[in-house]
Design an enzyme around this catalytic site. Structure first.
Site, PDB file in Angstrom:
ATOM      1  N   SER A   1       8.396  -6.764  -2.032  1.00  0.00           N
ATOM      2  CA  SER A   1       7.674  -6.202  -1.127  1.00  0.00           C
ATOM      3  C   SER A   1       6.982  -7.484  -0.274  1.00  0.00           C
ATOM      4  O   SER A   1       6.131  -6.965   0.643  1.00  0.00           O
ATOM      5  CB  SER A   1       6.507  -5.751  -1.994  1.00  0.00           C
ATOM      6  OG  SER A   1       5.996  -6.980  -2.919  1.00  0.00           O
TER       7      SER A   1
ATOM      8  N   LYS B   1       0.713 -13.319   2.338  1.00  0.00           N
ATOM      9  CA  LYS B   1       0.863 -11.850   1.718  1.00  0.00           C
ATOM     10  C   LYS B   1      -0.810 -11.084   0.876  1.00  0.00           C
ATOM     11  O   LYS B   1      -2.012 -11.824   0.588  1.00  0.00           O
ATOM     12  CB  LYS B   1       1.662 -12.353   0.644  1.00  0.00           C
ATOM     13  CG  LYS B   1       1.953 -10.323   0.055  1.00  0.00           C
ATOM     14  CD  LYS B   1       2.953 -10.174  -0.988  1.00  0.00           C
ATOM     15  CE  LYS B   1       3.319  -9.182  -1.305  1.00  0.00           C
ATOM     16  NZ  LYS B   1       4.516  -9.224  -2.354  1.00  0.00           N
TER      17      LYS B   1
ATOM     18  N   SER C   1      10.114 -10.272  -4.489  1.00  0.00           N
ATOM     19  CA  SER C   1       9.293  -9.794  -3.608  1.00  0.00           C
ATOM     20  C   SER C   1       9.352 -10.748  -2.352  1.00  0.00           C
ATOM     21  O   SER C   1       9.061 -10.506  -1.475  1.00  0.00           O
ATOM     22  CB  SER C   1       8.170  -9.307  -4.407  1.00  0.00           C
ATOM     23  OG  SER C   1       8.280  -8.049  -4.655  1.00  0.00           O
TER      24      SER C   1
END
Lengths: 484, 483, 94
Positions: free
Chosen positions: A150, A75, A174
């Site tokens: 996210s 990420k 997330s």
């Protein structure tokens, strides 16, 4: 089968057997990225040359230990030394960290090969990856749907076969929510289990790094590597990490499972509810004791989270002032205008909203009523879990109330989009480990089941998840992407 | 000052704690390094970097707290204090808000022989900010440069009660506080280097009024003198405003050393709202009684105890004992001398007199000078055995102070040995007496000055090296022998 | 609770965010929605509840006071938008 379709443990077997090389695996993964990235759009950065170089280096060593030669994606809020780390924000569009996160360092030392940095909601604020300053990622199961967020890029890339595993971060859901929407396995460990060093903070008391993978075994194996004490993170506890993979015996006989009635109520889609109830029946068949329980303060977790998370974020994001890194408003004539001009240009709307919300919750005259009260509610939520865990080993619930929604569908309606996290946020508030695994499909989209464990008892969570996975085949069903 | 008004002063003192590394990272705290050579992602506030607390900071904070007679609560924690400033990398300062490491202590100060107790409200640990370098003045510079070497250096902020009533009291408090921190070994307290910084809260009210007047905070007080001057200036400003009926604003002001006045630092910005909240990256601190006892047991002798000892063991007057215990270096110098040389009062006299004068003259601390206790003792012995006179000793001391040579070396090199040999002195005396028959007459007629004239002439002729007692004795003999 | 434009301006000023007039209106409305939602917390009594300040049962985490090399200043300054003489350069302060 192509190499990119395989799990980490399958790739490890091929490498160990001398059937393939890391370079071949990395090439396969890069080819897959080339083939489907236009549709999925999960990568912010692809480290093509660097990945091939490392793969060749690993191959040159002749033997494959640990994660040697296995591609990974991170990420884009996980700092990688010398590799752009943007947090999907204009603010950090050109930021090249001069330091490495502990999690990526541990994986790198194990020989894993970084293939790229994955899209996300800006600064991990969002549930759809539509808040990326660069582009939206799409759900590989239906390109008109969001992948969740996210860590949407991390989930979509694994689901699309662009990467065998990835790391994400989870502050209110997330990792688990996009894992559920994309039909992959996503684990958020106990707060304090995994180091946060080098992971750009959203809400420090809630953030944890975790793993997104194709199956439970891979997930447990990667977690084994990234978990454990780190002197660079004061909250990363000095506690032995059990052998998660060794604990995967497929048995849940005698395990005590609670399902909280509050997680199956209003707002939870009927087919989602039914699929999770069927999964609970499966557990019963496998010899577990399954009973209803109550977490009475569940509905207060989300409103409390939207005070505490933003409050911490308002301070965490204050370092973006245009002085030492990131973008800067060069037109400003004085420092105050430079600060506000920089932040106006650098942050997107959701980030600004949360900064303002948090600033307000901490401001003079409102601190007690909002911030402090939310801390008290957080205590009540944690206490609810403690009580249930006096009688049960794990808690099972849906990961999300619905399946993935359409791109643009929830834009503008804040509370509707915040509701995506209603079943995952309480777990962060209590600091507990939670995994989302696929438990079926509805309308062609995957449904995620959440397994919540006691603090630092990831082992039992993995064990339960693995038993279900071994007795079902949801994890073997892959999305069909049109290949150019 | 007008007798109708009362000045109310409270001080906020920032003392840099004496650690090798910063409070939350392992960067060096050494003073004077090249800009930004002592920084890392933690103290430069990079995203994803996390703080880890330096244990020594807590130890020193407890030690300071005990020296200031504070309570050390069982639990304390860190908080974030939020504000934007270019030298504050995180956009917040990690400090302690509602649970500080030390609270409710006091300091006793001496005001013209009267003891006065000043309350210490609290002391808390925090990180320092970086340094802003301006072109000239902050108000006119077109841009500023940021050096983060100082960012993250550990500070102890010590907040006093508003117990002081004059600039002199404030100065006495700061001097005493400095002395306590120096003795406790928690800080170097160098005001010039910024390792001791002081802000003063000043207000003025009519005598007898209960409520405090409008308070102004004065920053940039870099010396004891600046503290006194600034308070006097500010108090006068307040009194004049009260007299004229002009409105006073609660504000932060800065001391302008050049113009000897305070200036408003208020910009168009509204009041601060620091939005303190618990620092989530740092677990709370629990300080056990055992830990406190350990620190207490290791606490060095403090100035009050030392003063008592000097009076009791060596019979020194209170005044001397107070002066010799101003800094640990002064006390240490005295202690080392007195181990070798029995006459404590003589040591004290030399230290408070000639030595102190030289230090003041050259603006040095006792540790900076070349004079060692050993050399001072050797010099005193040379006076005692008549090798040099007391007058010559002053010259020798100054030479030792400047060069670091031993008294023997100096005496030898400069030929300063006292002439105590009658055979050498007598012919010289006879010559001088013989050359001044008129003065001899004066002597005979009983004029006291005459004797002094001859001594002066003889000393001049011997460059001050003649043994004064012997000169007197011989001179008298020679004069009396003349009919 | 409903936020006024003035309150939004105050908060934006504290947070160093520059907002246009339209943004102020938009954010006032959006933040009010979230704060109304946050007000649902008033339905439960939190009297006597200890605020949860730290989720982990840990305390006193330290490092020893030992120097380690700092980062090369070229590296720490590499991301700076503007630097001069190995220092970060910022426009005038007042």
């Amino acid at each position: 089968m192509e190499l990119y379709e395989l799990t980490v443990h399958e790739l490890q077997e091929l490498l160990a057997g001398g059937i393939t090389s890391s370079a071949e695996i990395v090439k396969s993964v890069l080819a897959r990225i080339d083939a489907v990235e236009d549709q999925v759009k999960s990568f912010i950065t692809v480290t093509r040359e660097q990945a091939l170089d490392k793969a060749r280096q690993v191959d040159a060593q002749g033997s494959y230990q640990g994660l040697a030669g296995i591609p990974m994606g991170l990420k884009d809020n996980i700092c990688t030394r010398g590799v752009k780390t943007t947090c999907a924000s204009r603010m950090l569009a050109d930021f090249i960290p001069p330091y490495e996160s502990t999690v990526s360092r541990r994986l790198d030392q194990q020989g894993s090969v970084l293939v790229g940095k994955l899209n996300m909601d800006e600064f991990a604020m969002g549930s759809s990856t539509e808040n990326s300053a660069f582009f939206a990622t799409r759900n590989p199961w239906d390109l008109t749907k969001v992948p969740g967020g996210s860590s949407g890029g991390s989930a979509a890339a694994v689901a699309a076969g662009q990467i065998p595993f990835s790391l994400g971060s989870d502050t209110g859901g997330s990792i688990r929510q996009p894992a559920a929407y994309c039909g992959v396995v996503g684990m958020k460990p106990t707060y304090g289990r995994v180091s946060r060093w080098g992971v750009v903070a959203y809400a420090s008391s809630l953030d944890q790094v975790g793993v997104l993978s194709k199956d439970v075994r891979d997930n447990a194996m990667i977690m084994q590597i990234i978990a454990g004490h780190d002197p660079l993170d004061s909250n990363c506890v000095d506690l032995a990490v059990p052998d998660y993979v060794a604990g995967l015996d497929g048995s849940v006989r005698g395990m005590r499972i609670a399902y909280p009635r509050e997680y199956f109520g209003v707002g939870v889609n009927e087919s989602v509810r039914d699929l999770v109830m069927q999964a609970l029946k499966k557990y019963q068949e496998l010899g577990a004791i399954v009973e209803e329980a109550s977490l009475p303060h569940s509905e207060y977790a989300l409103p409390a989270y939207y005070l505490l998370g933003p409050a911490e974020a308002s301070a965490n994001l204050a370092c973006f002032d245009g002085v030492r890194f990131g973008c800067r408003d060069n037109t400003a004539e004085n420092v105050v205008d430079m600060f506000s001009g920089t932040r106006d240009h650098g942050f997107g709307d959701e980030v600004k909203r949360r900064i303002m919300l948090g600033t307000f919750a901490l401001s003079s005259g409102y601190y007690d009523a909002y911030y402090l009260n939310a801390l008290k509610v957080r205590r009540l939520i944690a206490n609810d879990f403690t009580k249930v865990f006096n009688d049960y080993d794990i808690i099972i619930a849906p990961t999300t109330p619905t399946t993935a929604f359409g791109l643009g569908e929830q834009r503008g309606d804040l509370l509707t989009i915040y509701m995506n996290d209603v079943l995952t946020v309480p777990v962060n508030m209590a600091g507990l480990p939670g995994i989302s695994i696929p438990c079926g499909f509805t309308g062609g989209l995957p449904v995620g089941m959440q397994i919540i464990g006691k603090a630092f008892d990831e082992a039992t969570v993995y064990k339960a998840a693995y038993a279900f996975e071994q007795n079902t085949d949801f994890h073997t069903i892959k999305p069909q992407l049109g290949v150019r | 000052m007008s007798p109708d008004y009362e000045i109310v002063i409270g001080l906020e003192v920032h003392a840099e704690l004496k650690t090798q590394t910063k409070i939350f990272c392992s960067c060096s705290t050494a003073f004077g390094a090249e800009p930004n050579t002592q920084t890392c992602p933690i103290c430069a506030g990079f995203p994803g970097a996390l703080p880890v607390l330096n244990r020594q900071v807590v130890d020193l904070a407890i030690r300071a707290g005990l020296a200031l007679h504070c309570e050390i609560p069982a639990m304390c924690k860190f908080d974030r204090k939020n504000y934007f400033y270019p030298d504050l990398p995180h956009g917040y300062q990690v400090s302690q808000f509602d649970f500080p490491v030390c609270k409710q202590g006091y300091l006793d100060i001496d005001i013209e022989g009267q003891k006065k107790r000043v309350g210490v409200t609290r002391a808390h640990m925090e990180e320092d900010a970086g340094k802003l370098v301006h072109q000239g003045d902050i108000t006119t510079t077109p841009f500023s440069l940021v050096d983060l070497n100082r960012s993250g250096v550990a500070l102890l902020e010590i907040v006093s009660e508003p117990d002081m009533r004059s600039a002199q009291e404030a100065r006495a408090y700061l001097e005493k506080l400095r002395s306590m921190l120096l003795f406790a070994g928690v800080s170097d307290c160098k005001m010039q280097e910024g390792s001791l910084r002081c802000d003063a809260n000043v207000s003025v009210r009519p005598f007898g009024q209960q409520e405090f007047g409008t308070r102004c905070e004065i920053k940039n007080l870099n010396s004891f003198r600046a503290l006194e001057r600034a308070i006097e200036y500010e108090a006068k400003r307040h009194m004049e405003a009260l007299e004229d009926g002009t409105e006073l604003f609660q504000e932060t002001r800065t001391w302008d050393e050049e113009k000897q006045m305070t200036r408003s630092m208020r910009s168009k910005e509204e009041a601060h709202d620091y939005r303190y909240f618990p620092e989530p990256d740092l677990p709370p601190l629990f300080i056990s009684r055992e830990w406190v006892d350990e620190v207490r047991a290791a606490l060095p002798e403090m100035p009050e105890q030392a003063q008592q000892r000097l009076m009791e063991v060596y019979g020194l007057p209170e005044y001397d004992a107070a002066l010799l215990t101003l800094t640990p270096e002064t006390l240490d110098f005295f202690d080392r001398c007195v181990q070798e040389y029995p006459d404590a009062k003589t040591i004290a006299n030399w230290m408070m007199g000639e030595f102190s004068r030289l230090l003041n003259q050259t603006n040095q601390e006792i540790g900076d000078s070349h004079l060692t206790p050993d050399h001072l003792v050797q010099m005193l012995r040379l006076v005692d055995d008549g090798t040099i006179s007391g007058k010559i000793a002053k010259t020798v001391l100054e030479d030792m102070f400047n060069s670091g040579q031993s008294p023997q070396e100096i005496i030898k090199a400069k030929g300063l040995v006292q002439i105590s040999d009658a055979d050498t002195l007598l012919p010289l005396i006879e010559d001088i007496v013989g050359a001044n028959p008129k003065v001899v007459e004066d002597y005979k007629s009983g004029k006291g000055k005459a004797m002094g004239f001859f001594v002066g002439q003889i000393m001049k002729a011997t460059k001050g090296q003649a043994n004064p007692a012997l000169v007197n004795e011989l001179l008298k003999k020679v004069l009396d022998s003349i009919q | 609770m409903a936020l006024t434009i003035k309150e939004v301006e105050h908060v934006a000023q504290l947070a160093r965010l520059k907002l246009t007039e339209e943004e102020k209106v938009k954010f006032a409305q959006q933040l009010s929605t979230v704060l109304d939602y946050a007000d649902t917390l008033n339905a439960i009594s939190t009297e006597g509840v200890e605020p949860l300040i730290h989720i982990l049962p840990i305390r006193n985490v330290f490092r020893e006071d030992q120097r380690k090399p700092s980062m090369e200043r070229e590296e720490i300054l590499a991301n700076a938008p503007l630097a001069e003489g190995f220092q970060y350069k910022v426009p005038k302060i007042m």
